[in-house]
Design a protein around this motif. Structure first.
Motif, PDB file in Angstrom:
ATOM      1  N   ARG A 132     -37.410  76.424  14.427  1.00  0.00           N
ATOM      2  CA  ARG A 132     -37.465  77.899  14.462  1.00  0.00           C
ATOM      3  C   ARG A 132     -37.122  78.457  13.086  1.00  0.00           C
ATOM      4  O   ARG A 132     -37.788  79.364  12.582  1.00  0.00           O
ATOM      5  N   ALA A 133     -36.061  77.918  12.514  1.00  0.00           N
ATOM      6  CA  ALA A 133     -35.621  78.421  11.202  1.00  0.00           C
ATOM      7  C   ALA A 133     -36.734  78.243  10.168  1.00  0.00           C
ATOM      8  O   ALA A 133     -37.013  79.145   9.378  1.00  0.00           O
ATOM      9  N   VAL A 134     -37.393  77.098  10.209  1.00  0.00           N
ATOM     10  CA  VAL A 134     -38.471  76.835   9.258  1.00  0.00           C
ATOM     11  C   VAL A 134     -39.653  77.767   9.517  1.00  0.00           C
ATOM     12  O   VAL A 134     -40.264  78.302   8.594  1.00  0.00           O
ATOM     13  N   ALA A 135     -39.966  77.980  10.796  1.00  0.00           N
ATOM     14  CA  ALA A 135     -41.097  78.837  11.129  1.00  0.00           C
ATOM     15  C   ALA A 135     -40.836  80.269  10.656  1.00  0.00           C
ATOM     16  O   ALA A 135     -41.737  80.948  10.169  1.00  0.00           O
ATOM     17  N   GLN A 243     -43.370  74.843   1.990  1.00  0.00           N
ATOM     18  CA  GLN A 243     -42.704  74.069   3.046  1.00  0.00           C
ATOM     19  C   GLN A 243     -43.418  72.749   3.325  1.00  0.00           C
ATOM     20  O   GLN A 243     -44.651  72.707   3.401  1.00  0.00           O
ATOM     21  N   ILE A 244     -42.636  71.718   3.500  1.00  0.00           N
ATOM     22  CA  ILE A 244     -43.182  70.412   3.901  1.00  0.00           C
ATOM     23  C   ILE A 244     -42.511  70.005   5.204  1.00  0.00           C
ATOM     24  O   ILE A 244     -41.287  70.134   5.345  1.00  0.00           O
ATOM     25  N   ILE A 245     -43.326  69.568   6.166  1.00  0.00           N
ATOM     26  CA  ILE A 245     -42.782  69.129   7.454  1.00  0.00           C
ATOM     27  C   ILE A 245     -43.329  67.734   7.741  1.00  0.00           C
ATOM     28  O   ILE A 245     -44.527  67.488   7.594  1.00  0.00           O
ATOM     29  N   LEU A 246     -42.440  66.839   8.121  1.00  0.00           N
ATOM     30  CA  LEU A 246     -42.862  65.456   8.347  1.00  0.00           C
ATOM     31  C   LEU A 246     -42.349  64.992   9.694  1.00  0.00           C
ATOM     32  O   LEU A 246     -41.282  65.431  10.137  1.00  0.00           O
ATOM     33  N   THR A 247     -43.108  64.128  10.360  1.00  0.00           N
ATOM     34  CA  THR A 247     -42.565  63.501  11.567  1.00  0.00           C
ATOM     35  C   THR A 247     -42.673  61.993  11.421  1.00  0.00           C
ATOM     36  O   THR A 247     -43.482  61.483  10.644  1.00  0.00           O
ATOM     37  N   SER A 248     -41.842  61.312  12.184  1.00  0.00           N
ATOM     38  CA  SER A 248     -41.833  59.859  12.138  1.00  0.00           C
ATOM     39  C   SER A 248     -41.139  59.344  13.389  1.00  0.00           C
ATOM     40  O   SER A 248     -40.405  60.072  14.030  1.00  0.00           O
TER      41      SER A 248
END
Ligand code: ADP
Ligand code: MG
Length: 448
Positions: A132-135, A243-248
């Motif tokens: 949420r904060a990133v969005a 912004q960069i968002i990563l999942t793993s």
């Protein structure tokens, strides 16, 4: 040349436009074109539930998409991966379907994956708050946002939720969503001089993002050129507060293929994990899905499904659709006994994995071998035989998909698994000692 894959790839392009992106993602994308027999394309579904859903809802559209290509292939036979075992189609090597160039067509966000449709519980409240904060304020505090957790726990969902939120609230921002696999393939394609899309264009494309989302970064292979490119892209975006968002599926430090300099950068911002959901959260998610799909599902059935699946939410959803489909086919309401009936041959893959371990342990003990040996690439006779026996017995005891068994045995492909099984079945006919050995091991397994 006309291959099952080339026909299927064309079909996928059509299908993507005629079913919802959700259906495409959940049901169509995971199908695999296996072979061409006479004028039929043989298409395999990963599980029996997927098979049932596709057969009922999408087979017509799939056939249409094949017929539209105007080839000698004009029909489709849907099978399950499991059934391939019995049918013994000569299997071509598994290939990942290549997708079109990103510059031409990026992967789009799944519109259904929003914050509103994301159920928050103890297991995911931290990642939810960070997302949420990133969005709300991209490129400020939490950069990069690194999301990790087990399969089917909502990582892709929450990442798309950020994207969808930004699309609504901040439409001028340029979002790019990709996967590590796709990033890699595109980069490698761009290096080919004949390609229309040069490396320069590739660089410009990714570096033009205001928000860059890369799903499943654990799949970045140890290819220096790709990691170098990612490194520079990361730096450029990060420097400009993009912004960069990563999942793993695991923490940066646990991704062995990742170069050190990328690993440290992935840890620069905030690392948020998604835990397996509690039973309450699972129930809340199922209720929401049931409502969304307009299924009328009594509480005892909701609990049955929530308890049946250890932690994978995707798996839980597929059980729900399976129950609903079963009720629809029988033209009955969903009840506990109907649900029990429709789920009777369901196996929880985590539990199955545990049972596969039981078989492997027994075989290791019997032959005084180690698990590492059994799952290694070693080809000595002392190892090959126990390995083949373990595979044979796993297939005998458990209805696991071939690909999963391949995974358990160090990433072998399904043809190897079939080969191992056949080898033992042939020998059983003539080798008395082997028959005795197999029986001993079976008894060990049953006793454990
Ligand atoms: P992952 O990327 O972690 O493997 P996904 O994001 O693909 O998992 O989630 C799998 C399925 O579970 C998706 O259909 C997603 O909508 C659903 N899901 C996961 N977590 C939640 C949640 N908290 N609330 C609602 N649905 C969820
Ligand atoms: Mg995912």
């Amino acid at each position: 040349m006309l291959t099952p894959n080339s026909i299927w790839e064309k079909s996928l392009k059509t299908l993507e436009t005629v079913v919802t992106s959700y259906s495409f993602d959940v049901w169509i994308k995971n199908l695999r074109a296996v072979n061409i027999v006479d004028n039929k394309l043989i298409v395999a579904a990963p599980s029996r539930s997927a098979y049932a859903v596709v057969l009922e809802n999408y087979l017509d559209k799939i056939v249409e998409s094949i017929q539209a290509q105007n080839l000698f292939v004009n029909d489709v036979e849907l099978v399950t991966e499991d059934s391939l075992l019995e049918k013994q189609f000569p299997l071509p090597p598994l290939e990942t379907n290549k997708e079109p160039d990103p510059v031409e067509k990026g992967i789009s966000l799944i519109s259904k994956y929003t914050f509103e449709s994301f159920v928050v519980g103890d297991s995911n409240k931290f990642v939810h708050a960070a997302a949420r904060a990133v969005a709300e304020n991209p490129g400020t505090r939490y950069n990069p946002l690194f999301i990790y957790g087990g399969v089917g726990l909502g990582k892709t969902h929450i990442m798309h939720a950020i994207g969808n939120y930004l699309k609504d609230h901040n439409p001028s921002k340029k979002l790019i969503y990709t996967t590590s696999e796709r990033f890699t393939n595109e980069f490698i394609d761009s290096l080919r001089s004949t390609n229309r899309f040069s490396t320069q264009k590739f660089k410009e494309y990714y570096r033009s993002a205001d928000v860059l989302m890369i799903d499943d970064v654990q799949f970045f292979e140890n290819k220096p050129s790709v990691q170098e490119e990612l490194f520079h892209t990361f730096n450029e975006l990060h420097n400009e507060n993009h912004q960069i968002i990563l999942t793993s599926d695991r923490m940066p430090k646990e991704i062995p293929s990742l170069e050190e300099r990328l690993r440290t950068r992935f840890e620069w911002g905030i690392i948020a994990d998604v835990q397996p959901p509690s039973i309450e959260t699972k129930v809340a998610i199922l209720k929401m899905k049931a409502e969304y799909e307009r299924y009328i599902v009594p509480n005892d059935v909701i609990y049955l499904i929530a308890e049946r699946v250890e932690s994978n939410i995707r798996e839980m959803e597929s059980l729900l659709s399976r129950v609903a489909l079963y009720a629809k086919m029988l033209n009955q309401n969903i009840t506990l006994s109907l649900a029990n009936e429709s789920l009777k041959d369901y196996i929880d893959h985590r539990k199955a994995q545990m049972s596969a371990d039981t078989v492997i342990d027994a075989v290791c003990k019997y032959f005084n071998a180690t698990r590492d040996d059994l799952t290694s690439k070693k080809k000595t006779k002392e190892i090959v035989e126990p390995r083949q026996i373990a595979i044979y017995l796993i297939l005998e005891f458990l209805s696991l998909p071939l690909a999963s068994i391949g995974q358990i045995f160090g990433g072998r492909d399904h043809t190897t698994i079939i080969h191992a099984r056949d080898k033992i079945s042939d020998r059983v006919k003539v080798d008395k000692k082997l028959v005795v050995q197999l029986n001993d091991i079976r008894n060990m397994i049953k006793g454990s």
